[in-house]
Scaffold this motif. Structure first.
Motif, short mmCIF file in Angstrom:
data_model
loop_
_atom_site.label_atom_id
_atom_site.label_comp_id
_atom_site.label_asym_id
_atom_site.label_seq_id
_atom_site.Cartn_x
_atom_site.Cartn_y
_atom_site.Cartn_z
N ILE A 50 0.84 -1.20 0.00
CA ILE A 50 0.00 0.00 0.00
C ILE A 50 0.87 1.25 0.00
O ILE A 50 0.62 2.19 -0.75
CB ILE A 50 -0.97 -0.02 1.20
CG1 ILE A 50 -2.02 -1.11 0.98
CG2 ILE A 50 -1.63 1.35 1.39
CD1 ILE A 50 -2.91 -1.38 2.17
N THR A 51 1.91 1.25 0.81
CA THR A 51 2.80 2.41 0.87
C THR A 51 3.44 2.67 -0.49
O THR A 51 3.45 3.80 -0.98
CB THR A 51 3.89 2.20 1.94
OG1 THR A 51 3.24 2.01 3.21
CG2 THR A 51 4.82 3.40 2.03
N GLN A 52 3.94 1.63 -1.12
CA GLN A 52 4.58 1.79 -2.43
C GLN A 52 3.59 2.25 -3.49
O GLN A 52 3.93 3.06 -4.35
CB GLN A 52 5.28 0.50 -2.85
CG GLN A 52 6.53 0.23 -2.05
CD GLN A 52 7.22 -1.07 -2.45
OE1 GLN A 52 6.62 -1.96 -3.04
NE2 GLN A 52 8.49 -1.17 -2.11
N ALA A 53 2.37 1.71 -3.44
CA ALA A 53 1.36 2.11 -4.43
C ALA A 53 1.03 3.59 -4.31
O ALA A 53 0.91 4.29 -5.32
CB ALA A 53 0.09 1.27 -4.24
N LEU A 54 0.92 4.08 -3.08
CA LEU A 54 0.61 5.50 -2.87
C LEU A 54 1.79 6.38 -3.24
O LEU A 54 1.62 7.43 -3.86
CB LEU A 54 0.17 5.73 -1.43
CG LEU A 54 -1.19 5.10 -1.09
CD1 LEU A 54 -1.41 5.14 0.41
CD2 LEU A 54 -2.31 5.80 -1.83
N GLN A 55 2.99 5.96 -2.86
CA GLN A 55 4.17 6.78 -3.16
C GLN A 55 4.53 6.74 -4.63
O GLN A 55 5.22 7.63 -5.11
CB GLN A 55 5.34 6.37 -2.26
CG GLN A 55 5.08 6.77 -0.82
CD GLN A 55 6.17 6.38 0.15
OE1 GLN A 55 6.94 5.48 -0.11
NE2 GLN A 55 6.21 7.07 1.27
N ALA A 56 4.05 5.75 -5.37
CA ALA A 56 4.26 5.73 -6.82
C ALA A 56 3.46 6.86 -7.48
O ALA A 56 3.88 7.43 -8.48
CB ALA A 56 3.85 4.39 -7.40
N LYS A 57 2.30 7.19 -6.89
CA LYS A 57 1.46 8.27 -7.42
C LYS A 57 1.85 9.63 -6.86
O LYS A 57 1.64 10.65 -7.50
CB LYS A 57 -0.01 7.98 -7.14
CG LYS A 57 -0.51 6.76 -7.90
CD LYS A 57 -1.99 6.53 -7.68
CE LYS A 57 -2.47 5.29 -8.40
NZ LYS A 57 -2.79 5.52 -9.79
N ASP A 58 2.39 9.64 -5.63
CA ASP A 58 2.85 10.88 -4.99
C ASP A 58 4.08 10.55 -4.15
O ASP A 58 3.95 10.10 -3.01
CB ASP A 58 1.76 11.48 -4.11
CG ASP A 58 2.23 12.74 -3.38
OD1 ASP A 58 3.36 13.22 -3.64
OD2 ASP A 58 1.48 13.24 -2.53
N PRO A 59 5.28 10.73 -4.72
CA PRO A 59 6.50 10.37 -4.00
C PRO A 59 6.66 11.08 -2.65
O PRO A 59 7.37 10.58 -1.77
CB PRO A 59 7.62 10.78 -4.97
CG PRO A 59 6.97 10.76 -6.32
CD PRO A 59 5.54 11.18 -6.07
#
Length: 65
Positions: free
Chosen positions: A18-27
């Motif tokens: 989940i963290t990686q998915a969100l940070q892929a859209k907003d680093p």
């Protein structure tokens, strides 16, 4: 800060996905996950629907708190 109830999270892999998915859209996104409470707190410039979509793409059910 946006908070969401997320069903299906149970382990460190879930947190990482989940963290990686969100940070892929907003680093710059700051993500805090509480597995026991089944909540995800996100501080991000993303609109709520984009956060929900990113989490759903990982296979979780999401609802706003």
């Amino acid at each position: 800060m946006q908070t969401f109830n997320v069903e299906g999270m149970s382990c460190g892999h879930c947190v990482k996905a989940i963290t990686q998915a969100l940070q892929a859209k907003d680093p710059a996104a700051h993500v805090r996950i509480d597995l026991g409470a089944k909540t995800v707190e996100v501080q991000s410039s993303l609109p709520a629907n984009a956060v929900v979509e990113a989490i759903q793409e990982e296979g979780y059910q999401v609802s706003a708190v």
